[in-house]
Motif scaffolding. Structure first.
Motif, PDB file in Angstrom:
ATOM      1  N   TYR A  62      15.191  -4.124  28.212  1.00 42.08           N
ATOM      2  CA  TYR A  62      15.536  -3.274  27.053  1.00 42.08           C
ATOM      3  C   TYR A  62      14.296  -2.877  26.261  1.00 42.08           C
ATOM      4  O   TYR A  62      14.406  -2.218  25.235  1.00 42.08           O
ATOM      5  CB  TYR A  62      16.567  -3.975  26.142  1.00 42.08           C
ATOM      6  N   TRP A  63      13.134  -3.312  26.751  1.00 43.75           N
ATOM      7  CA  TRP A  63      11.870  -2.859  26.161  1.00 43.75           C
ATOM      8  C   TRP A  63      11.539  -1.488  26.757  1.00 43.75           C
ATOM      9  O   TRP A  63      11.067  -0.595  26.071  1.00 43.75           O
ATOM     10  CB  TRP A  63      10.790  -3.905  26.451  1.00 43.75           C
ATOM     11  N   MET A  64      11.859  -1.347  28.029  1.00 45.40           N
ATOM     12  CA  MET A  64      11.803  -0.074  28.739  1.00 45.40           C
ATOM     13  C   MET A  64      10.515   0.715  28.472  1.00 45.40           C
ATOM     14  O   MET A  64      10.547   1.859  27.976  1.00 45.40           O
ATOM     15  CB  MET A  64      13.035   0.786  28.371  1.00 45.40           C
ATOM     16  N   GLY A  65       9.402   0.051  28.814  1.00 39.93           N
ATOM     17  CA  GLY A  65       8.122   0.760  28.716  1.00 39.93           C
ATOM     18  C   GLY A  65       7.874   1.290  27.325  1.00 39.93           C
ATOM     19  O   GLY A  65       7.657   2.498  27.151  1.00 39.93           O
ATOM     20  N   HIS A  66       7.903   0.381  26.343  1.00 39.18           N
ATOM     21  CA  HIS A  66       7.703   0.789  24.935  1.00 39.18           C
ATOM     22  C   HIS A  66       8.722   1.864  24.537  1.00 39.18           C
ATOM     23  O   HIS A  66       8.404   2.780  23.791  1.00 39.18           O
ATOM     24  CB  HIS A  66       6.283   1.313  24.685  1.00 39.18           C
ATOM     25  N   TRP A  67       9.943   1.779  25.091  1.00 44.49           N
ATOM     26  CA  TRP A  67      11.066   2.686  24.790  1.00 44.49           C
ATOM     27  C   TRP A  67      10.846   4.099  25.371  1.00 44.49           C
ATOM     28  O   TRP A  67      11.467   5.065  24.937  1.00 44.49           O
ATOM     29  CB  TRP A  67      11.342   2.812  23.271  1.00 44.49           C
ATOM     30  N   GLY A 211       8.875   0.670  15.015  1.00 45.04           N
ATOM     31  CA  GLY A 211       8.246  -0.636  14.879  1.00 45.04           C
ATOM     32  C   GLY A 211       8.592  -1.307  13.552  1.00 45.04           C
ATOM     33  O   GLY A 211       8.620  -2.530  13.457  1.00 45.04           O
ATOM     34  N   GLY A 212       8.890  -0.512  12.547  1.00 39.85           N
ATOM     35  CA  GLY A 212       9.177  -1.039  11.205  1.00 39.85           C
ATOM     36  C   GLY A 212      10.581  -1.607  11.053  1.00 39.85           C
ATOM     37  O   GLY A 212      10.967  -2.009   9.959  1.00 39.85           O
ATOM     38  N   GLY A 213      11.384  -1.607  12.142  1.00 44.59           N
ATOM     39  CA  GLY A 213      12.693  -2.275  12.035  1.00 44.59           C
ATOM     40  C   GLY A 213      13.889  -1.462  12.490  1.00 44.59           C
ATOM     41  O   GLY A 213      15.028  -1.849  12.224  1.00 44.59           O
ATOM     42  N   HIS A 392      15.632 -13.710  21.238  1.00 44.87           N
ATOM     43  CA  HIS A 392      15.098 -12.903  22.342  1.00 44.87           C
ATOM     44  C   HIS A 392      14.514 -13.803  23.436  1.00 44.87           C
ATOM     45  O   HIS A 392      14.703 -13.557  24.631  1.00 44.87           O
ATOM     46  CB  HIS A 392      14.025 -11.932  21.823  1.00 44.87           C
ATOM     47  N   PHE A 393      13.822 -14.859  23.013  1.00 42.50           N
ATOM     48  CA  PHE A 393      13.191 -15.731  24.006  1.00 42.50           C
ATOM     49  C   PHE A 393      14.239 -16.470  24.839  1.00 42.50           C
ATOM     50  O   PHE A 393      14.095 -16.636  26.050  1.00 42.50           O
ATOM     51  CB  PHE A 393      12.246 -16.731  23.323  1.00 42.50           C
ATOM     52  N   LYS A 394      15.322 -16.885  24.188  1.00 40.82           N
ATOM     53  CA  LYS A 394      16.408 -17.564  24.916  1.00 40.82           C
ATOM     54  C   LYS A 394      16.941 -16.646  26.027  1.00 40.82           C
ATOM     55  O   LYS A 394      17.205 -17.081  27.149  1.00 40.82           O
ATOM     56  CB  LYS A 394      17.525 -17.924  23.914  1.00 40.82           C
ATOM     57  N   MET A 395      17.091 -15.363  25.710  1.00 41.42           N
ATOM     58  CA  MET A 395      17.633 -14.443  26.722  1.00 41.42           C
ATOM     59  C   MET A 395      16.639 -14.250  27.879  1.00 41.42           C
ATOM     60  O   MET A 395      17.040 -14.102  29.031  1.00 41.42           O
ATOM     61  CB  MET A 395      18.013 -13.107  26.081  1.00 41.42           C
ATOM     62  N   ILE A 396      15.342 -14.260  27.557  1.00 43.87           N
ATOM     63  CA  ILE A 396      14.331 -14.150  28.630  1.00 43.87           C
ATOM     64  C   ILE A 396      14.398 -15.401  29.517  1.00 43.87           C
ATOM     65  O   ILE A 396      14.410 -15.321  30.746  1.00 43.87           O
ATOM     66  CB  ILE A 396      12.909 -14.024  28.024  1.00 43.87           C
ATOM     67  N   ALA A 397      14.438 -16.557  28.869  1.00 47.38           N
ATOM     68  CA  ALA A 397      14.338 -17.824  29.604  1.00 47.38           C
ATOM     69  C   ALA A 397      15.602 -18.146  30.386  1.00 47.38           C
ATOM     70  O   ALA A 397      15.531 -18.681  31.494  1.00 47.38           O
ATOM     71  CB  ALA A 397      14.027 -18.956  28.624  1.00 47.38           C
ATOM     72  N   GLN A 398      16.768 -17.806  29.823  1.00 48.93           N
ATOM     73  CA  GLN A 398      18.010 -18.315  30.429  1.00 48.93           C
ATOM     74  C   GLN A 398      18.982 -17.245  30.925  1.00 48.93           C
ATOM     75  O   GLN A 398      19.891 -17.558  31.676  1.00 48.93           O
ATOM     76  CB  GLN A 398      18.731 -19.208  29.396  1.00 48.93           C
ATOM     77  N   LEU A 404      11.369  -7.223  24.192  1.00 49.66           N
ATOM     78  CA  LEU A 404      10.088  -7.745  23.743  1.00 49.66           C
ATOM     79  C   LEU A 404      10.386  -8.523  22.462  1.00 49.66           C
ATOM     80  O   LEU A 404      10.944  -7.945  21.509  1.00 49.66           O
ATOM     81  CB  LEU A 404       9.088  -6.618  23.469  1.00 49.66           C
ATOM     82  N   PRO A 405      10.073  -9.847  22.436  1.00 45.24           N
ATOM     83  CA  PRO A 405      10.541 -10.644  21.305  1.00 45.24           C
ATOM     84  C   PRO A 405      10.178 -10.032  19.946  1.00 45.24           C
ATOM     85  O   PRO A 405       9.030  -9.695  19.682  1.00 45.24           O
ATOM     86  CB  PRO A 405       9.834 -11.985  21.522  1.00 45.24           C
ATOM     87  N   GLY A 406      11.214  -9.864  19.142  1.00 42.88           N
ATOM     88  CA  GLY A 406      11.023  -9.340  17.785  1.00 42.88           C
ATOM     89  C   GLY A 406      11.177  -7.832  17.669  1.00 42.88           C
ATOM     90  O   GLY A 406      11.129  -7.286  16.576  1.00 42.88           O
ATOM     91  N   LYS A 407      11.362  -7.157  18.820  1.00 48.48           N
ATOM     92  CA  LYS A 407      11.395  -5.685  18.763  1.00 48.48           C
ATOM     93  C   LYS A 407      12.790  -5.127  19.043  1.00 48.48           C
ATOM     94  O   LYS A 407      13.664  -5.822  19.554  1.00 48.48           O
ATOM     95  CB  LYS A 407      10.418  -5.110  19.803  1.00 48.48           C
ATOM     96  N   LEU A 408      12.943  -3.865  18.752  1.00 48.91           N
ATOM     97  CA  LEU A 408      14.241  -3.207  18.975  1.00 48.91           C
ATOM     98  C   LEU A 408      14.497  -3.005  20.461  1.00 48.91           C
ATOM     99  O   LEU A 408      13.558  -3.001  21.263  1.00 48.91           O
ATOM    100  CB  LEU A 408      14.296  -1.876  18.232  1.00 48.91           C
TER     101      LEU A 408
END
Ligand SMILES: Cc1ncc(COP(=O)(O)O)c(C=O)c1O
Length: 437
Positions: A62-67, A211-213, A392-398, A404-408
């Protein structure tokens, strides 16, 4: 944390490679935001909705190449066009037909793009936009938004992160020529702008803070800024590098009746190849014309060795052609998947979370005490960013899901309702584990 152990167990090759990367690259990365703890996995290939890492883990992306990848990774139409172009060669350094084809598509879809100049990144496009605004108006100050992100240009690397008072970096001169205003607060913004109106070259703003939210600007706010700028002979620069061709075939601004002077584009219009685009009205862009003006009266904008290179022009053209052809399917589909994600995630978290976004973009904010709405970056910054990272990290790991952790998150045309349901299940598990602690 069991997630860290799970992650380390499944990313052993990535750990080794990242160590090697850290020896030769600052922080191990080439873009600050690509690092996350304990180390980012190393990607070896991507296809459709998936990233595959060197340990052969797959992640729904869902990061998709910086969106930038609205059609997904490596879509066939774009790949085929690029293959054909590679056969013809990939760098001319001269005017080429591919550029004209892409520009004809953009100019028809984006009314302000009466004239166009290409660069290789969004950062350059916004840097040129600032220079052009100063050149056209003969004024110096640029107003930006608290939390606005326009790339790494020295001209705009201020007031990006809370408390929005300083530059993000050393080495920046003339910081006093960048001032910042609070997003979505017209009254306070006008007080600040009024004080510098005689030297205000332009206001640069994203219609949806990325980036601002992931926060949409209100129409009233954007119209108010535009009215102020035009009354004071200053320019409105709309940075649509994230929003251009994201919600519809074209920019967001016509849907809110704005009349910007300059629009910057990037990301989606390059179809995954490097691009930055400066679009403007004829009477503004004529200041960049080198045929008549004295040097002091003109702006050097666009350019660079790789500007309008045939690969970027080809992938941009193939991407926009597909979007144009299928716009009545793609946009309703991804916009409604975005709404589905926002609604369902909201139900799981209840009032502990606010989900912001628009169309196919969405972002989760774990609210801290006192935050009841998120209409600007200050509120977003005060949220519990550690919980967002953990989520976000939980979804990456499990769960094999990558934000990208913390991003939209950005939904592309290759994502399905089933994919969003997987996020919902993963979120449910995360929230149950969190609340049972
Ligand atoms: C709104 C906006 N403007 C400009 C940029 C800079 O573009 P680039 O990273 O291509 O330099 C970005 C990048 O994320 C962005 O989100």
């Amino acid at each position: 944390m069991s997630e860290i152990l799970d992650y380390k167990k499944k990313t052993k090759k990535s750990a080794k490679l990242f160590l090697a990367s850290s020896k030769i690259h600052v922080n191990g990365v080439s873009h600050n935001i690509r690092f996350f703890e304990p180390y980012p996995f190393i990607v070896k290939s991507s296809s459709g909705k998936n990233l595959q890492d060197v340990d052969d883990n797959k992640y729904t992306d869902y990061w998709m190449g910086h969106w930038s990848l609205i059609l997904g990774h490596g879509p066939k139409q774009v790949k085929d066009s690029l293959k054909k172009q590679i056969e013809k060669s990939w760098m001319y350094g001269t005017v080429n037909e591919q550029t004209i084809k892409l520009s004809e598509l953009i100019t028809k879809a984006v009314p302000v793009a009466e004239k166009i100049r290409y660069a290789t990144t969004g950062t350059e496009a916004t840097m040129y936009a600032v220079r052009l605004a100063r050149s056209v108006t003969g004024k110096k100050i640029i107003a930006k938004i608290d939390g606005g992100w326009h790339g790494y240009t020295s001209d705009l690397l201020k007031s990006v992160n809370w408390p929005f008072t300083e530059s993000e970096s050393g080495g920046i001169v003339n910081e006093e020529k960048i001032i910042s205003i609070p997003f979505n607060d017209l009254e306070k913004s006008l007080v600040i702008l009024n004080k510098i109106s005689t030297d205000l070259a332009g206001i640069i703003i994203e219609p949806v803070l990325g980036g601002g939210g992931c926060i949409p600007a209100t129409q009233e706010y954007l119209k108010g800024l535009e009215e102020f700028a035009h009354k004071n002979n200053s320019l409105i620069i709309l940075d649509e590098i994230v929003t251009g061709f994201r919600f519809r075939f074209g920019c967001l601004y016509p849907t809110i009746n704005l009349d910007p002077d300059i629009v910057t584009l990037g990301k989606i219009v390059g179809g995954g190849m490097p691009i930055g685009v400066l679009c403007g009205k004829k009477e503004i862009m004529k200041f960049a014309d080198t045929s008549g003006n004295k040097k002091s009266e003109r702006a050097y904008i666009g350019g660079g060795t790789f500007s309008a290179n045939p690969m970027s022009m080809t992938s941009g053209f193939a991407t926009l052609s597909e979007l144009k052809k299928s716009k009545n399917m793609i946009y309703p589909k991804i916009n409604s998947l975005g709404k589905f994600a926002r609604d369902e995630l909201g139900k799981i978290f209840g009032s502990k979370v606010i989900i912001t976004g628009k169309g196919s973009l969405f972002m989760t904010h774990f609210v801290s005490e006192g935050i009841t709405e998120i209409t600007n970056s200050a509120q977003a910054a005060k949220c519990d960013t550690k919980s967002l990272y953990n989520y976000h990290f939980k979804m990456i790991a499990q769960d094999g899901i990558f934000f990208l952790p913390g991003k939209l998150g950005a939904i592309s045309n290759v994502h399905t309702k089933e994919d969003i349901k997987k996020i919902i299940t993963a979120t449910d598990n995360f929230e149950q584990a969190r609340t049972s602690k």
